[in-house]
Design a protein around this motif. Sequence first.
Motif: not given
Length: 158
Positions: A18-21, A121-126, A141-143
Amino acid sequence: MLIAIGLAVAVLAATAAPAAATEYSSALKIRGIQYNAPGTDDNRCKGGNTSQEYVTIKNYSKTATINLRGYLVKDAAGNKFKFTADHYLQPGDYIRLRGGNGNDSDANNVVYRDNCNFIWNNTGDSIYLYKPSGAGADSHSYKPSRDDADGNGYITFH
């Protein structure tokens, strides 16, 4: 031919993560996050639902017990929590770092931030987890639109 196959395998392996990890060699990892507490967000210390927002941190070691004292959890905006007391995670054990106030308990796998403000954040964060030395232990990071397919406000990373 073997070089081409090896290159193709390396490219596939690089694109599968995953690009976010970011992967670290630490046994202590961020298991998941309840970034959106059930119900309407209410950060009052009495009667609010800040404690329903939490990060789950797990010891993935098969043999080592890890003391959380000195570990730091931080978000993208710089909000942070440092574990200042001893909290031992046995191999395979986890702890939930919750918002709000409460009684920390190894037996109940919970530590409270003693802060009634929402961090995630409910909209995404790290999310960043740092070792006592300052070295990175894990980060994600998540979205919600990308990572929370069932829309329940919880995302699992490991």
